[in-house]
Write a protein that holds these residues in place. Structure first.
Motif, mmCIF file in Angstrom:
data_model
loop_
_atom_site.group_PDB
_atom_site.id
_atom_site.type_symbol
_atom_site.label_atom_id
_atom_site.label_comp_id
_atom_site.label_asym_id
_atom_site.label_seq_id
_atom_site.Cartn_x
_atom_site.Cartn_y
_atom_site.Cartn_z
ATOM 1 N N LYS A 30 -21.292 50.954 -15.590
ATOM 2 C CA LYS A 30 -20.497 52.177 -15.487
ATOM 3 C C LYS A 30 -21.003 53.238 -16.462
ATOM 4 O O LYS A 30 -21.151 54.411 -16.091
ATOM 5 C CB LYS A 30 -19.032 51.865 -15.773
ATOM 6 N N TRP A 32 -24.022 53.438 -17.785
ATOM 7 C CA TRP A 32 -25.364 53.852 -17.386
ATOM 8 C C TRP A 32 -25.301 54.822 -16.215
ATOM 9 O O TRP A 32 -26.011 55.834 -16.196
ATOM 10 C CB TRP A 32 -26.198 52.635 -17.005
ATOM 11 N N SER A 33 -24.464 54.539 -15.219
ATOM 12 C CA SER A 33 -24.379 55.420 -14.064
ATOM 13 C C SER A 33 -23.806 56.778 -14.460
ATOM 14 O O SER A 33 -24.246 57.813 -13.952
ATOM 15 C CB SER A 33 -23.558 54.787 -12.948
#
Length: 72
Positions: A30, A32-33
């Motif tokens: 989450k 990283w995105s």
């Protein structure tokens, strides 16, 4: 002083609960995105007009930079 509420769950873990490793992986994905989307937004925001100019300069007939940037 009033006692603080605990955030820990009580009793046995249910079917929908995840392990510590799975939660850690999910949080990592989450984060990283979210980071990647923020960077992509900045790249698209500042790269769109230069991209249009480069594509326009490489098209036929070749316009001058002034013709490409003028609104008429």
């Amino acid at each position: 002083m009033a006692p603080k509420a605990s955030l820990k769950g009580k009793g046995k873990a249910g079917k929908g609960s995840k392990g510590r490793k799975e939660q850690s992986t999910a949080n990592c994905v989450k984060e990283w995105s979210t980071w990647a989307m923020k960077k992509a937004k900045v790249i698209v925001h500042f790269g769109f007009i230069p991209l249009v100019i480069v594509i326009g300069m490489n098209s036929e007939p070749k316009p001058s930079l002034y013709q490409l940037l003028s609104p008429v």
